[in-house]
Every structure is written in structure tokens, then in C-alpha cells.
Motif scaffolding. Sequence first.
Motif, mmCIF file in Angstrom:
data_model
loop_
_atom_site.group_PDB
_atom_site.id
_atom_site.type_symbol
_atom_site.label_atom_id
_atom_site.label_comp_id
_atom_site.label_asym_id
_atom_site.label_seq_id
_atom_site.Cartn_x
_atom_site.Cartn_y
_atom_site.Cartn_z
ATOM 1 N N PRO A 1 0.839 -1.202 0.000
ATOM 2 C CA PRO A 1 0.000 0.000 0.000
ATOM 3 C C PRO A 1 0.875 1.254 0.000
ATOM 4 C CG PRO A 1 -0.787 -1.574 1.645
ATOM 5 C CD PRO A 1 0.535 -2.098 1.144
ATOM 6 N N VAL A 2 0.467 2.257 -0.770
ATOM 7 C CA VAL A 2 1.249 3.487 -0.928
ATOM 8 C C VAL A 2 0.698 4.564 0.008
ATOM 9 C CG1 VAL A 2 1.978 5.261 -2.572
ATOM 10 C CG2 VAL A 2 1.695 2.883 -3.337
ATOM 11 N N PRO A 3 1.551 5.112 0.879
ATOM 12 C CA PRO A 3 1.045 6.133 1.798
ATOM 13 C C PRO A 3 0.800 7.466 1.086
ATOM 14 C CG PRO A 3 3.425 5.880 2.056
ATOM 15 C CD PRO A 3 2.986 4.840 1.056
ATOM 16 N N SER A 4 0.040 8.335 1.724
ATOM 17 C CA SER A 4 -0.193 9.672 1.188
ATOM 18 C C SER A 4 1.080 10.493 1.330
ATOM 19 C CB SER A 4 -1.324 10.344 1.955
ATOM 20 O OG SER A 4 -2.459 9.513 1.926
ATOM 21 N N PHE A 5 1.095 11.654 0.686
ATOM 22 C CA PHE A 5 2.325 12.442 0.619
ATOM 23 C C PHE A 5 1.991 13.923 0.711
ATOM 24 C CE2 PHE A 5 5.057 14.920 -2.328
ATOM 25 C CZ PHE A 5 6.276 14.767 -1.682
ATOM 26 N N GLY A 6 2.768 14.668 1.473
ATOM 27 C CA GLY A 6 2.598 16.116 1.427
ATOM 28 C C GLY A 6 2.766 16.835 2.734
ATOM 29 N N ASP A 7 2.150 18.001 2.777
ATOM 30 C CA ASP A 7 2.318 18.964 3.853
ATOM 31 C C ASP A 7 1.256 18.721 4.937
ATOM 32 O OD1 ASP A 7 2.556 21.225 5.391
ATOM 33 O OD2 ASP A 7 2.476 22.646 3.720
ATOM 34 N N PRO A 8 1.685 18.407 6.155
ATOM 35 C CA PRO A 8 0.700 18.177 7.230
ATOM 36 C C PRO A 8 -0.161 19.419 7.519
ATOM 37 C CG PRO A 8 2.924 17.539 7.921
ATOM 38 C CD PRO A 8 3.064 18.240 6.599
ATOM 39 N N GLU A 9 0.328 20.587 7.092
ATOM 40 C CA GLU A 9 -0.434 21.828 7.311
ATOM 41 C C GLU A 9 -1.233 22.209 6.071
ATOM 42 O OE1 GLU A 9 0.782 23.954 10.401
ATOM 43 O OE2 GLU A 9 0.986 21.790 10.725
ATOM 44 N N ALA A 10 -1.433 21.274 5.195
ATOM 45 C CA ALA A 10 -2.047 21.570 3.894
ATOM 46 C C ALA A 10 -3.403 22.250 4.001
ATOM 47 C CB ALA A 10 -2.195 20.272 3.104
ATOM 48 N N THR A 11 -3.644 23.167 3.066
ATOM 49 C CA THR A 11 -4.979 23.757 2.933
ATOM 50 C C THR A 11 -5.682 23.198 1.689
ATOM 51 O OG1 THR A 11 -3.972 25.640 1.792
ATOM 52 C CG2 THR A 11 -4.424 25.916 4.142
ATOM 53 N N ILE A 12 -4.911 22.480 0.873
ATOM 54 C CA ILE A 12 -5.482 21.837 -0.313
ATOM 55 C C ILE A 12 -5.223 20.336 -0.229
ATOM 56 C CG2 ILE A 12 -5.367 21.624 -2.841
ATOM 57 C CD1 ILE A 12 -4.214 24.490 -2.888
ATOM 58 N N MET A 13 -6.288 19.542 -0.400
ATOM 59 C CA MET A 13 -6.113 18.097 -0.442
ATOM 60 C C MET A 13 -6.467 17.603 -1.837
ATOM 61 S SD MET A 13 -8.160 15.200 1.686
ATOM 62 C CE MET A 13 -7.283 14.838 3.151
ATOM 63 N N ASP B 1 13.545 11.952 -4.294
ATOM 64 C CA ASP B 1 14.042 12.889 -5.315
ATOM 65 C C ASP B 1 14.005 14.345 -4.864
ATOM 66 O OD1 ASP B 1 11.389 13.459 -5.328
ATOM 67 O OD2 ASP B 1 11.009 12.903 -7.406
ATOM 68 N N GLY B 2 13.664 14.583 -3.593
ATOM 69 C CA GLY B 2 13.678 15.948 -3.069
ATOM 70 C C GLY B 2 12.434 16.762 -3.379
ATOM 71 N N LEU B 3 11.443 16.130 -3.978
ATOM 72 C CA LEU B 3 10.195 16.848 -4.261
ATOM 73 C C LEU B 3 9.508 17.249 -2.957
ATOM 74 C CD1 LEU B 3 7.843 17.643 -6.272
ATOM 75 C CD2 LEU B 3 6.890 15.399 -5.738
ATOM 76 N N GLN B 4 9.048 18.498 -2.926
ATOM 77 C CA GLN B 4 8.249 18.964 -1.793
ATOM 78 C C GLN B 4 7.067 19.738 -2.318
ATOM 79 O OE1 GLN B 4 10.540 21.063 1.265
ATOM 80 N NE2 GLN B 4 9.975 19.275 2.456
ATOM 81 N N VAL B 5 5.929 19.470 -1.751
ATOM 82 C CA VAL B 5 4.755 20.261 -2.085
ATOM 83 C C VAL B 5 4.470 21.187 -0.915
ATOM 84 C CG1 VAL B 5 3.741 18.661 -3.721
ATOM 85 C CG2 VAL B 5 3.260 18.360 -1.303
ATOM 86 N N LYS B 6 3.884 22.342 -1.199
ATOM 87 C CA LYS B 6 3.668 23.331 -0.138
ATOM 88 C C LYS B 6 2.166 23.622 -0.024
ATOM 89 C CE LYS B 6 5.482 25.430 3.031
ATOM 90 N NZ LYS B 6 5.626 24.338 3.963
ATOM 91 N N GLY B 7 1.638 23.336 1.164
ATOM 92 C CA GLY B 7 0.208 23.599 1.373
ATOM 93 C C GLY B 7 -0.693 22.576 0.705
ATOM 94 N N VAL B 8 -0.077 21.482 0.270
ATOM 95 C CA VAL B 8 -0.822 20.463 -0.482
ATOM 96 C C VAL B 8 -0.585 19.090 0.130
ATOM 97 C CG1 VAL B 8 -0.942 19.269 -2.721
ATOM 98 C CG2 VAL B 8 -0.679 21.753 -2.649
ATOM 99 N N TYR B 9 -1.637 18.285 0.147
ATOM 100 C CA TYR B 9 -1.537 16.914 0.634
ATOM 101 C C TYR B 9 -2.169 16.008 -0.420
ATOM 102 C CZ TYR B 9 -1.953 13.072 4.022
ATOM 103 O OH TYR B 9 -1.856 11.878 4.686
ATOM 104 N N ILE B 10 -1.456 14.954 -0.788
ATOM 105 C CA ILE B 10 -1.905 14.111 -1.897
ATOM 106 C C ILE B 10 -2.248 12.714 -1.400
ATOM 107 C CG2 ILE B 10 -1.279 13.140 -4.143
ATOM 108 C CD1 ILE B 10 0.720 15.513 -4.397
ATOM 109 N N THR B 11 -3.484 12.313 -1.619
ATOM 110 C CA THR B 11 -3.923 11.003 -1.181
ATOM 111 C C THR B 11 -4.738 10.363 -2.307
ATOM 112 O OG1 THR B 11 -5.089 9.808 0.584
ATOM 113 C CG2 THR B 11 -5.970 11.955 0.003
ATOM 114 N N ALA B 12 -5.331 9.207 -2.029
ATOM 115 C CA ALA B 12 -6.160 8.539 -3.036
ATOM 116 C C ALA B 12 -7.247 7.751 -2.316
ATOM 117 C CB ALA B 12 -5.306 7.616 -3.887
ATOM 118 N N VAL B 13 -8.292 7.442 -3.047
ATOM 119 C CA VAL B 13 -9.394 6.669 -2.466
ATOM 120 C C VAL B 13 -8.899 5.282 -2.060
ATOM 121 C CG1 VAL B 13 -11.621 5.591 -2.995
ATOM 122 C CG2 VAL B 13 -11.156 7.932 -3.742
ATOM 123 N N VAL B 14 -8.053 4.702 -2.912
ATOM 124 C CA VAL B 14 -7.509 3.377 -2.644
ATOM 125 C C VAL B 14 -5.982 3.487 -2.633
ATOM 126 C CG1 VAL B 14 -7.261 1.054 -3.631
ATOM 127 C CG2 VAL B 14 -9.505 2.145 -3.591
#
Length: 217
Positions: free
Chosen positions: A43-55, A102-115
Motif C-alpha cells: 500500500p502506498v502512503p499519502s504524501f505532502g504537507d501536514p499543514e495543507a490547505t489543499i487536499m 528525489d527531493g520533491l516537496q509540495v507546499k500547502g498540499v496533501y496528496i492522497t487517493a481513495v484506494v
Amino acid sequence: MNLRLLSERVINCKLCPRLVAYTSEVASRKVRRFSHWEYWGRPVPSFGDPEATIMIVGLAPAAHGGNRTGRMFTGDHSGEWLFKALHEVGLANKSTSISRDDGLQVKGVYITAVVHCAPPDNKPLPQEVENCLNYLREELHLLNRVKVIVALGRLAFDQLCKIYGVKGRFSHGSSVTLPDGRLLIASYHPSARNTNTGKMSWDQWVWVFRRAKELSG
Ligand code: DU
């Protein structure tokens, strides 16, 4: 419960025997162009900013994308579109996403999926969606700064409407205000089926993230 624990629970989840079998089978079979890769195969975990305002909520990892790299949307066509757009509107530090270190960082964003597991033919069974939905419910609760939710594709949109008990009409760019005040925006999924056929143009796609950024500020 916090995001880190939730992430560990996701990674170790075995609720769907068919998906546990498929993700590890793909990882041992691989495809030729990635034969040198050590596949994630879980299973692939979600990725991003814990303080995100955009999901951002996708459908599920791709067999040779997230299931290979271990990071949502990383290493497949949809991910190329997603991170290029996030970078273009100033929500990511890079426009590409190749591997989970790879050093990718998203800012204000959290990326998840239904499955969270790659399903055969990209089609999870209804029971598999149901099993995984509690993780999304938890995330919606834990990420309490989220103001805008972007659903990529009809399945994600419908499941979010179900969680919130609202009726929404899915079309690219349509939106629904949710009972907790958040805004749910629908977008076509950036899969090759939609982007290579002209169903969704680059401008239509980037518009979604400009709008999300504007409304979440
Ligand atoms: O180790 P960590 O700070 O929890 O970050 C894990 C992972 O999340 C890292 O690969 C970057 C990403 N991330 C992000 O993209 N944006 C943030 O604001 C925080 C973390």
C-alpha cells in the motif's frame, strides 16, 4: 491518531487480499523498462504537507507508478501532469517526480487517493473502496486546515460526496460546498485516457490548481 501513525497503518494494511496479492505479484514480475527497480509492492502512503490547505484525492496508485516508487503519483503519466501543474502554480518545488527520495516537496498540499493499493486494471472492487475509505475519513479529520479538496476523477468525487453526505454533479471544474465549509472541486483524472485524447487540455487542468490555490489562501 496522527498522520505518521496513519501512514504506517496504511503501509501495513492487509484488508484486501486481492490487492495484497496483486501489488506484490507486480513487484516481483516488474516490466522490462523498470527491471532494475526494487518495487515498493505494498500500500502506498499519502504524501505532502501536514499543514495543507489543499487536499488532492486520486483514484489509486498505478501498478508501475506508485506501486513501484512508493510515493503517490510518482513515476507515471498522471504524476507527470500533476507535479508539472503544481509546480507551474507554485505549489511544488519541482516539476517532476521520479522516486520517493528525489527531493520533491509540495507546499500547502496533501496528496492522497481513495484506494492506496494498485488494483488490477486500475479498477478497485466496491468492497476494496469501502475498506480503504476509513483512511480517507481519518485524513479529512486530521488535516484540519484543509479548505479545498480536489477530486481527480469521478470515483474520487463520488466517494467524497458519499463521505460528506452531499449530492454533487461531476464535471470538470464543477464544485460543491461541503457541510464543514470546505469546497470540493471536481477534475477529470490526468490519466493518459483523458490527456492524450484531448478530453482535458493542459490549460483546463492547470486551471483547477490555480482555482484551488486562490480559494484556499
Ligand atoms: O520527513 P517529513 O518532514 O515528514 O517529510 C516526509 C515527506 O513529505 C518528504 O518527502 C517531503 C514531504 N513533504 C512535503 O512535500 N511538503 C511538506 O510541507 C512536508 C513534507
